[in-house]
Write a protein that holds these residues in place. Sequence first.
Motif, PDB file in Angstrom:
ATOM      1  N   VAL A 104      14.796  52.069 116.136  1.00  0.00           N
ATOM      2  CA  VAL A 104      14.956  52.908 117.322  1.00  0.00           C
ATOM      3  C   VAL A 104      15.367  52.007 118.479  1.00  0.00           C
ATOM      4  O   VAL A 104      14.796  50.938 118.666  1.00  0.00           O
ATOM      5  CB  VAL A 104      13.627  53.632 117.662  1.00  0.00           C
TER       6      VAL A 104
ATOM      7  N   LEU B 124      11.939  61.808 117.106  1.00  0.00           N
ATOM      8  CA  LEU B 124      12.298  61.040 115.911  1.00  0.00           C
ATOM      9  C   LEU B 124      11.725  59.627 116.011  1.00  0.00           C
ATOM     10  O   LEU B 124      11.635  59.061 117.098  1.00  0.00           O
ATOM     11  CB  LEU B 124      13.815  60.973 115.777  1.00  0.00           C
ATOM     12  N   LYS B 125      11.370  59.072 114.834  1.00  0.00           N
ATOM     13  CA  LYS B 125      10.806  57.729 114.810  1.00  0.00           C
ATOM     14  C   LYS B 125      11.264  56.992 113.556  1.00  0.00           C
ATOM     15  O   LYS B 125      11.845  57.588 112.650  1.00  0.00           O
ATOM     16  CB  LYS B 125       9.279  57.778 114.897  1.00  0.00           C
TER      17      LYS B 125
ATOM     18  N   HIS C  62      20.933  60.012 119.514  1.00  0.00           N
ATOM     19  CA  HIS C  62      19.900  60.993 119.174  1.00  0.00           C
ATOM     20  C   HIS C  62      20.435  62.411 119.075  1.00  0.00           C
ATOM     21  O   HIS C  62      19.951  63.203 118.266  1.00  0.00           O
ATOM     22  CB  HIS C  62      18.743  60.932 120.184  1.00  0.00           C
ATOM     23  N   ASP C  63      21.465  62.741 119.858  1.00  0.00           N
ATOM     24  CA  ASP C  63      21.973  64.116 119.834  1.00  0.00           C
ATOM     25  C   ASP C  63      22.908  64.385 118.660  1.00  0.00           C
ATOM     26  O   ASP C  63      23.453  65.482 118.542  1.00  0.00           O
ATOM     27  CB  ASP C  63      22.635  64.479 121.162  1.00  0.00           C
TER      28      ASP C  63
ATOM     29  N   ILE D   9      15.944  56.648 109.276  1.00  0.00           N
ATOM     30  CA  ILE D   9      15.958  55.827 110.482  1.00  0.00           C
ATOM     31  C   ILE D   9      15.320  54.482 110.161  1.00  0.00           C
ATOM     32  O   ILE D   9      14.199  54.430 109.647  1.00  0.00           O
ATOM     33  CB  ILE D   9      15.206  56.521 111.632  1.00  0.00           C
TER      34      ILE D   9
ATOM     35  N   GLY E  75      14.679  55.522 122.440  1.00  0.00           N
ATOM     36  CA  GLY E  75      14.784  56.732 121.628  1.00  0.00           C
ATOM     37  C   GLY E  75      16.062  57.515 121.814  1.00  0.00           C
ATOM     38  O   GLY E  75      16.185  58.638 121.330  1.00  0.00           O
ATOM     39  N   LYS E  76      17.042  56.915 122.476  1.00  0.00           N
ATOM     40  CA  LYS E  76      18.318  57.607 122.671  1.00  0.00           C
ATOM     41  C   LYS E  76      19.339  57.246 121.599  1.00  0.00           C
ATOM     42  O   LYS E  76      20.379  57.879 121.487  1.00  0.00           O
ATOM     43  CB  LYS E  76      18.869  57.309 124.059  1.00  0.00           C
ATOM     44  N   GLU E  77      19.044  56.193 120.806  1.00  0.00           N
ATOM     45  CA  GLU E  77      19.930  55.780 119.724  1.00  0.00           C
ATOM     46  C   GLU E  77      19.079  55.253 118.572  1.00  0.00           C
ATOM     47  O   GLU E  77      18.039  54.645 118.783  1.00  0.00           O
ATOM     48  CB  GLU E  77      20.892  54.699 120.195  1.00  0.00           C
ATOM     49  N   PHE E  78      19.561  55.526 117.368  1.00  0.00           N
ATOM     50  CA  PHE E  78      18.844  55.129 116.160  1.00  0.00           C
ATOM     51  C   PHE E  78      19.798  54.424 115.212  1.00  0.00           C
ATOM     52  O   PHE E  78      20.968  54.804 115.122  1.00  0.00           O
ATOM     53  CB  PHE E  78      18.272  56.361 115.457  1.00  0.00           C
TER      54      PHE E  78
END
Length: 77
Positions: free
Chosen positions: A30, A2-3, A56-57, A27, A34-37
């Motif tokens: 970031v 994701l970006k 991210h999950d 989004i 890349g673990k949180e947006f």
Amino acid sequence: MLKEHDIVALTADVPEDGLEAGDVGAIVSVAADGKEFTVEFMTSTGKTVAVVPVPHDHLRPVSDEDIKHARRMIAKA
């Protein structure tokens, strides 16, 4: 991966912000490698209802196989 600017759907509720799994957002930034947006969620007419950090999950990319669904957003007091 994701970006920024990707359109995503929640895979888990975020009750403190009135959001539910399946809600769609974009989004806007970031963080944490890349673990949180930070994701902006809007009504169908473009009114921002929440800009929140999401791990991210708890997100998935929106795909051509998704169908839109409408629900009323309950305003927070």
